[in-house]
Design a protein around this motif. Structure first.
Motif, PDB file in Angstrom:
ATOM      1  N   LEU A  87      37.401  51.382  40.931  1.00 49.18           N
ATOM      2  CA  LEU A  87      36.778  51.996  39.735  1.00 49.18           C
ATOM      3  C   LEU A  87      36.713  53.704  40.101  1.00 49.18           C
ATOM      4  N   SER A  88      37.202  54.200  40.893  1.00 48.98           N
ATOM      5  CA  SER A  88      37.333  55.416  40.976  1.00 48.98           C
ATOM      6  C   SER A  88      38.410  56.206  40.268  1.00 48.98           C
ATOM      7  N   ALA A  89      38.476  57.430  40.018  1.00 53.87           N
ATOM      8  CA  ALA A  89      39.556  58.004  39.297  1.00 53.87           C
ATOM      9  C   ALA A  89      40.917  58.492  40.000  1.00 53.87           C
ATOM     10  N   ASP A  90      40.830  57.762  41.292  1.00 52.89           N
ATOM     11  CA  ASP A  90      42.082  58.140  42.207  1.00 52.89           C
ATOM     12  C   ASP A  90      43.429  57.776  41.667  1.00 52.89           C
ATOM     13  N   TYR A  91      43.462  56.624  41.040  1.00 50.07           N
ATOM     14  CA  TYR A  91      44.914  56.127  40.749  1.00 50.07           C
ATOM     15  C   TYR A  91      45.003  56.061  39.075  1.00 50.07           C
ATOM     16  N   ARG A  92      44.167  56.771  38.374  1.00 54.10           N
ATOM     17  CA  ARG A  92      44.349  56.721  37.015  1.00 54.10           C
ATOM     18  C   ARG A  92      45.395  57.595  36.283  1.00 54.10           C
ATOM     19  N   LEU A  93      45.524  58.750  36.956  1.00 49.30           N
ATOM     20  CA  LEU A  93      46.533  59.888  36.683  1.00 49.30           C
ATOM     21  C   LEU A  93      47.874  59.455  37.247  1.00 49.30           C
ATOM     22  N   ASN A  94      48.784  59.618  36.535  1.00 51.89           N
ATOM     23  CA  ASN A  94      50.395  59.186  37.184  1.00 51.89           C
ATOM     24  C   ASN A  94      50.987  60.573  37.685  1.00 51.89           C
ATOM     25  N   ASP A  95      50.385  61.599  37.525  1.00 55.55           N
ATOM     26  CA  ASP A  95      50.898  62.954  38.155  1.00 55.55           C
ATOM     27  C   ASP A  95      50.092  63.406  39.204  1.00 55.55           C
ATOM     28  N   ALA A  96      50.656  63.406  40.602  1.00 60.84           N
ATOM     29  CA  ALA A  96      49.832  64.370  41.202  1.00 60.84           C
ATOM     30  C   ALA A  96      49.204  65.584  41.217  1.00 60.84           C
ATOM     31  N   VAL A 139      48.612  67.148  38.551  1.00 53.89           N
ATOM     32  CA  VAL A 139      47.574  66.903  37.317  1.00 53.89           C
ATOM     33  C   VAL A 139      46.176  66.508  38.141  1.00 53.89           C
ATOM     34  N   TYR A 140      46.317  65.405  38.928  1.00 51.57           N
ATOM     35  CA  TYR A 140      45.425  65.242  39.815  1.00 51.57           C
ATOM     36  C   TYR A 140      44.710  66.291  40.547  1.00 51.57           C
ATOM     37  N   GLU A 141      45.409  66.979  41.043  1.00 55.10           N
ATOM     38  CA  GLU A 141      45.196  68.350  42.101  1.00 55.10           C
ATOM     39  C   GLU A 141      44.326  69.187  41.128  1.00 55.10           C
ATOM     40  N   GLN A 142      44.917  69.379  40.044  1.00 52.07           N
ATOM     41  CA  GLN A 142      44.520  70.565  39.033  1.00 52.07           C
ATOM     42  C   GLN A 142      43.010  70.251  38.639  1.00 52.07           C
ATOM     43  N   TRP A 143      42.832  68.954  38.166  1.00 47.45           N
ATOM     44  CA  TRP A 143      41.618  68.782  37.503  1.00 47.45           C
ATOM     45  C   TRP A 143      40.591  68.021  38.787  1.00 47.45           C
ATOM     46  N   TYR A 144      40.865  67.809  39.857  1.00 47.43           N
ATOM     47  CA  TYR A 144      39.930  67.294  40.665  1.00 47.43           C
ATOM     48  C   TYR A 144      39.934  67.790  41.996  1.00 47.43           C
ATOM     49  N   PRO A 202      42.489  64.866  30.936  1.00 44.85           N
ATOM     50  CA  PRO A 202      43.774  64.653  31.026  1.00 44.85           C
ATOM     51  C   PRO A 202      44.185  63.175  30.986  1.00 44.85           C
ATOM     52  N   GLU A 203      43.113  62.206  31.348  1.00 47.17           N
ATOM     53  CA  GLU A 203      43.030  60.968  31.397  1.00 47.17           C
ATOM     54  C   GLU A 203      43.243  60.280  29.902  1.00 47.17           C
ATOM     55  N   ILE A 204      42.595  61.037  29.035  1.00 51.89           N
ATOM     56  CA  ILE A 204      42.447  60.571  27.742  1.00 51.89           C
ATOM     57  C   ILE A 204      43.914  60.896  27.117  1.00 51.89           C
ATOM     58  N   GLU A 205      44.324  62.226  27.370  1.00 52.83           N
ATOM     59  CA  GLU A 205      45.493  62.565  26.692  1.00 52.83           C
ATOM     60  C   GLU A 205      46.818  61.507  27.269  1.00 52.83           C
ATOM     61  N   GLN A 206      46.666  61.343  28.559  1.00 57.07           N
ATOM     62  CA  GLN A 206      47.864  60.701  29.357  1.00 57.07           C
ATOM     63  C   GLN A 206      47.807  59.217  28.710  1.00 57.07           C
ATOM     64  N   VAL A 207      46.802  58.432  28.510  1.00 60.03           N
ATOM     65  CA  VAL A 207      46.729  56.936  28.049  1.00 60.03           C
ATOM     66  C   VAL A 207      47.064  57.088  26.624  1.00 60.03           C
ATOM     67  N   LEU A 208      46.437  57.839  25.719  1.00 56.84           N
ATOM     68  CA  LEU A 208      46.796  57.886  24.323  1.00 56.84           C
ATOM     69  C   LEU A 208      48.135  58.310  24.067  1.00 56.84           C
ATOM     70  N   THR A 209      48.807  59.140  24.947  1.00 53.63           N
ATOM     71  CA  THR A 209      50.428  59.546  24.856  1.00 53.63           C
ATOM     72  C   THR A 209      51.239  58.328  24.965  1.00 53.63           C
ATOM     73  N   THR A 210      50.721  57.479  26.276  1.00 51.21           N
ATOM     74  CA  THR A 210      51.564  56.266  26.461  1.00 51.21           C
ATOM     75  C   THR A 210      51.363  55.153  25.408  1.00 51.21           C
ATOM     76  N   GLU A 212      46.833  65.665  22.380  1.00 44.26           N
ATOM     77  CA  GLU A 212      45.826  66.645  22.830  1.00 44.26           C
ATOM     78  C   GLU A 212      44.684  66.556  22.013  1.00 44.26           C
ATOM     79  N   VAL A 213      43.859  66.868  22.982  1.00 46.72           N
ATOM     80  CA  VAL A 213      42.107  66.579  22.787  1.00 46.72           C
ATOM     81  C   VAL A 213      41.313  67.679  23.017  1.00 46.72           C
ATOM     82  N   ILE A 214      40.348  68.126  22.330  1.00 46.63           N
ATOM     83  CA  ILE A 214      39.060  68.886  22.685  1.00 46.63           C
ATOM     84  C   ILE A 214      38.254  67.864  23.157  1.00 46.63           C
ATOM     85  N   PHE A 215      38.040  67.875  24.338  1.00 46.26           N
ATOM     86  CA  PHE A 215      36.825  66.807  24.756  1.00 46.26           C
ATOM     87  C   PHE A 215      35.629  67.311  25.270  1.00 46.26           C
TER      88      PHE A 215
END
Length: 336
Positions: free
Chosen positions: A97-106, A108-113, A212-220, A227-230
């Motif tokens: 339930l954490s965010a650790d495996y939601r993003l598929n680019d390491a 991007v994860y480091e940038q946002w977390y 980035p999670e919203i953008e990644q999943v909607l792109t897929t 691209e969103v403004i959240f």
């Protein structure tokens, strides 16, 4: 009967998980862990007194393997990636339930977390656990990345219209509000009663980690770059998410055609309700439903969606994923 352990049992999502799983006919909760708390689960969560006779324990992966078949991880980001590989290595299935495996680019994860990912090899292969979009990929998986609450609301609202090419994928504005429980149970200044009560504020404007999670999943899901403004807001209520989303149509559309597209996209999906009326957070409180509607206003598409951040936004969808992983009917324990 599937034996289940809950990792990080002191928070709101763990409590909701236990409540749901206690009514699951094919589940036995065999362990609830905590690194910071000890004693009976009913002391930390008084509503469980007389319902679950377990103590909070700090168990190793090997000890969990002996007690459980599936682990629900309710740990914060960073802490989760430290333990998930060990759980997988001993043969356990994990709903994280954490965010650790939601993003598929390491990167991007480091940038946002703000933390380097230590299990990068699994990021590309881990299935994102939003059953309404990816149910066919979930059965039999060993690791599922459970989505966040803001992300589930936004993705479920937008995916049908993006997939149908009814709205432009760039310039989408997501204006979302959450109840205080979305910040978790750990005390924070802005969620103290005297700060949050009779108050309403935006936060993390332009840099919220769910972007980035919203953008990644909607792109897929839509096959085009999104691209969103959240912009999230904290409102003085216990639970619930309300997202109002603004997008530019790709052609002339009306309310009827928008709702028809959303209904068709979610046909056979039991936990999305497409409504003619404006949805409300009370209508979904304590349930695993996401209610969605849409309007056309001055040439713009306005989509509105609501869900309970602790259920459909966390623990409820985790049980959906569990059911699919283990071969149980998706609705088991979630409709009552």
């Amino acid at each position: 009967m599937t034996r289940v352990a809950i990792l990080g049992g002191t928070g709101y999502t763990a409590l909701e998980l236990i409540r749901i799983l206690l009514r699951h006919p094919d589940v036995q909760i065999t362990a609830v862990t905590s690194r910071s708390e000890t004693g009976h689960i009913g002391v930390v969560h008084p509503s469980l007194l007389g319902r679950l006779d377990l103590k909070l324990e700090n168990l190793s992966p090997a000890q969990l393997r002996d007690r459980a078949d599936v682990v629900f991880g309710c740990l914060p980001h960073v802490a989760s990636m430290e333990v998930v590989p060990q759980l997988l290595d001993v043969g356990l299935k994990v709903i994280d339930l954490s965010a650790d495996y939601r993003l598929n680019d390491a990167a991007v994860y480091e940038q946002w977390y703000g933390h380097a990912h230590t299990d990068t090899g699994r990021l590309q292969s881990t299935v994102y656990g939003l059953p309404e979009l990816f149910a066919d990929r979930i059965p039999g998986q060993q690791l599922i990345a459970n989505p966040g609450c803001y992300t589930s609301t936004s993705i479920l609202a937008l995916a049908p219209l993006l997939a149908g090419r009814l709205i432009e994928p760039i310039g989408i504005i997501i204006d979302a509000k959450s109840g205080v429980s979305g910040a978790g149970r750990t005390p924070k200044l802005n969620t103290l009663f005297a700060e949050a009560n009779e108050n309403f504020t935006a936060y993390s404007v332009g840099n919220h980690r769910h972007t980035p999670e919203i953008e990644q999943v909607l792109t897929t899901a839509s096959g085009q770059k999104v691209e969103v403004i959240f912009t999230p807001h904290l409102v003085p209520m216990d639970r619930g998410i309300f997202a109002t989303i603004y997008a530019t149509p790709t052609k002339v559309v009306d309310q009827k055609s928008l709702l028809e597209q959303i209904r068709s996209f979610y046909a056979g999906k039991p936990f999305v309700r497409v409504t003619d009326q404006i949805p409300t957070t009370k209508a979904v409180s304590g349930t695993n439903y996401c209610d969605i509607t849409a309007r056309v206003v001055r040439g713009k598409v306005v989509v509105m969606a609501v869900l309970d951040n602790l259920i459909k936004g966390a623990s409820g969808v985790a049980v959906q994923n569990f059911n699919l992983v283990c071969g149980y009917p998706e609705e088991t324990a979630l409709i009552c």
